[in-house]
Design a protein around this motif. Structure first.
Motif, short mmCIF file in Angstrom:
data_model
loop_
_atom_site.label_atom_id
_atom_site.label_comp_id
_atom_site.label_asym_id
_atom_site.label_seq_id
_atom_site.Cartn_x
_atom_site.Cartn_y
_atom_site.Cartn_z
N ASN A 123 7.44 -9.67 9.12
CA ASN A 123 6.26 -8.84 8.93
C ASN A 123 5.93 -8.68 7.44
OD1 ASN A 123 4.30 -6.73 10.18
ND2 ASN A 123 5.33 -5.65 8.53
N THR A 124 6.97 -8.52 6.62
CA THR A 124 6.76 -8.37 5.18
C THR A 124 6.09 -9.61 4.59
OG1 THR A 124 8.66 -6.89 4.94
CG2 THR A 124 7.91 -8.03 2.96
N GLY A 125 6.57 -10.78 5.01
CA GLY A 125 6.00 -12.02 4.51
C GLY A 125 4.56 -12.22 4.96
N LEU A 126 4.29 -11.95 6.23
CA LEU A 126 2.94 -12.12 6.75
C LEU A 126 1.98 -11.12 6.12
CD1 LEU A 126 3.81 -12.72 10.50
CD2 LEU A 126 2.64 -14.36 9.01
N SER A 127 2.44 -9.90 5.90
CA SER A 127 1.58 -8.88 5.29
C SER A 127 1.23 -9.26 3.85
CB SER A 127 2.28 -7.51 5.32
OG SER A 127 2.52 -7.10 6.64
N TRP A 128 2.22 -9.79 3.12
CA TRP A 128 1.94 -10.26 1.75
C TRP A 128 0.90 -11.36 1.77
CZ3 TRP A 128 2.56 -15.17 -0.30
CH2 TRP A 128 2.35 -15.27 -1.69
N TRP A 129 1.05 -12.29 2.70
CA TRP A 129 0.10 -13.41 2.83
C TRP A 129 -1.29 -12.87 3.19
CZ3 TRP A 129 1.29 -18.21 6.43
CH2 TRP A 129 0.42 -19.25 6.10
N LEU A 130 -1.33 -11.86 4.06
CA LEU A 130 -2.60 -11.26 4.45
C LEU A 130 -3.28 -10.62 3.25
CD1 LEU A 130 -4.60 -10.20 6.65
CD2 LEU A 130 -3.12 -8.21 6.85
N ARG A 131 -2.53 -9.85 2.46
CA ARG A 131 -3.12 -9.21 1.28
C ARG A 131 -3.64 -10.25 0.30
NH1 ARG A 131 1.56 -6.14 1.94
NH2 ARG A 131 2.59 -7.10 0.15
N ARG A 132 -2.85 -11.28 0.10
CA ARG A 132 -3.22 -12.33 -0.86
C ARG A 132 -4.45 -13.11 -0.38
NH1 ARG A 132 -1.54 -17.78 -1.64
NH2 ARG A 132 -1.51 -18.40 -3.83
N THR A 133 -4.57 -13.31 0.93
CA THR A 133 -5.64 -14.12 1.49
C THR A 133 -6.95 -13.35 1.62
OG1 THR A 133 -4.03 -15.41 2.76
CG2 THR A 133 -6.31 -15.55 3.47
N GLY A 135 -7.34 -9.69 0.71
CA GLY A 135 -7.51 -8.51 -0.11
C GLY A 135 -7.31 -7.21 0.64
N ALA A 136 -7.12 -7.28 1.95
CA ALA A 136 -6.88 -6.06 2.74
C ALA A 136 -5.50 -5.50 2.38
CB ALA A 136 -6.93 -6.39 4.23
N GLN A 137 -5.46 -4.25 1.95
CA GLN A 137 -4.22 -3.66 1.45
C GLN A 137 -3.39 -3.08 2.61
OE1 GLN A 137 -3.08 -4.04 -1.79
NE2 GLN A 137 -4.80 -5.47 -1.62
N LEU A 138 -2.87 -3.97 3.40
CA LEU A 138 -2.05 -3.59 4.55
C LEU A 138 -0.62 -4.07 4.34
CD1 LEU A 138 -4.44 -4.44 7.53
CD2 LEU A 138 -4.07 -2.23 6.44
N HIS A 139 0.32 -3.32 4.90
CA HIS A 139 1.74 -3.65 4.76
C HIS A 139 2.40 -3.88 6.11
CE1 HIS A 139 0.47 -1.46 1.17
NE2 HIS A 139 1.35 -2.20 0.52
N ASP A 140 1.60 -3.92 7.17
CA ASP A 140 2.14 -4.10 8.51
C ASP A 140 1.06 -4.71 9.39
OD1 ASP A 140 3.68 -4.03 10.79
OD2 ASP A 140 3.85 -1.85 10.88
N VAL A 169 -7.60 -8.34 12.05
CA VAL A 169 -7.62 -7.79 10.69
C VAL A 169 -8.29 -8.77 9.73
CG1 VAL A 169 -6.20 -7.04 8.77
CG2 VAL A 169 -5.60 -6.34 11.09
N VAL A 170 -7.95 -10.05 9.83
CA VAL A 170 -8.53 -11.06 8.94
C VAL A 170 -10.05 -11.10 9.09
CG1 VAL A 170 -8.71 -13.54 8.51
CG2 VAL A 170 -6.46 -12.49 8.83
N LEU A 171 -10.52 -11.14 10.33
CA LEU A 171 -11.97 -11.19 10.58
C LEU A 171 -12.64 -9.92 10.09
CD1 LEU A 171 -11.99 -12.78 14.15
CD2 LEU A 171 -12.61 -13.90 12.00
N ALA A 172 -12.00 -8.77 10.31
CA ALA A 172 -12.57 -7.51 9.86
C ALA A 172 -12.67 -7.46 8.34
CB ALA A 172 -11.73 -6.35 10.38
#
Length: 215
Positions: A123-133, A135-140, A169-172
């Protein structure tokens, strides 16, 4: 009225606690995804609306529930007893007030065994990737999410496996939604885990979510 969509695969042990914790104004839609333990019958007996989803997959069950709902606001919650549905109205208030378009729960384990280490690391790795991709500031990639039904349908998510929550989340984020993250207590699940409780299940989920981020 808020519809809480509960994707369900063999969760007969957890359903009584979940239904007992439903607050006023929250209506349960249990989406049976091929249970063999009588989950559908248990849910009906407890007063839930139950629909069947023949296509296997967490995302397939989530989307079937979304299509079946007629409420203005909908929530998605894991049906394993790890999350208390009593927090749903607070999430919904953030959406109905306009403070947020999508509210996502951030897990805060109440005990060491509630969230296995391999699942936390993934989850930590995917959340980092999500923030980087995005800009959504989510950690979970949270097990509880609330938004407006019509807006969720407008996003047009296509994943029907474990990547569905992440894809939402990505689409939103790409649509410019206001996304809020709120802490939630995370408890040990009832019964046997099908996904994050096992290394193989976690790997399948990571593969599904990585495919979403790569698209």
């Amino acid at each position: 009225m808020i519809d809480l969509i509960l994707p369900c695969l063999d969760e007969a042990l957890a359903l009584p606690w979940i239904m007992k914790r439903l607050p006023a104004g929250v209506r349960a839609i249990v989406v049976d995804n091929g249970s063999a333990d009588g989950s559908a019958e248990v849910a009906v007996a407890l007063g839930a609306r139950v629909i069947s989803c023949e296509q296997r997959g967490y995302g397939a069950a989530c989307h079937a529930g979304l299509l079946a709902s007629d409420a203005e606001l909908v929530g998605f919650c894991d049906c394993d007893g790890s999350v208390d549905p009593a927090v749903v109205p607070a999430f919904a208030e953030l959406v109905s007030s306009g403070a947020s378009d999508l509210v996502v729960g951030r897990r805060r384990p109440v005990s060491a065994g509630a969230w296995p280490l391999h699942a936390r690391l993934a989850n930590t790795g995917l959340s980092w990737w999500l923030r980087r991709t995005t800009g959504a500031q989510l950690h979970d990639i949270g097990p509880l999410r609330v938004a407006r039904r019509v807006c969720l349908l407008g996003l047009g998510p296509i994943d029907r496996r474990s990547g569905y929550p992440l894809e939402t989340v990505v689409l939103a984020a790409r649509a410019g939604w206001k996304i809020t993250e709120c802490d939630i207590a995370y408890r040990p699940r009832a019964g046997r885990s099908k996904v994050t409780g096992t290394v193989s299940g976690t790997l399948r989920a990571v593969q599904d979510m990585s495919a979403v981020l790569a698209r």
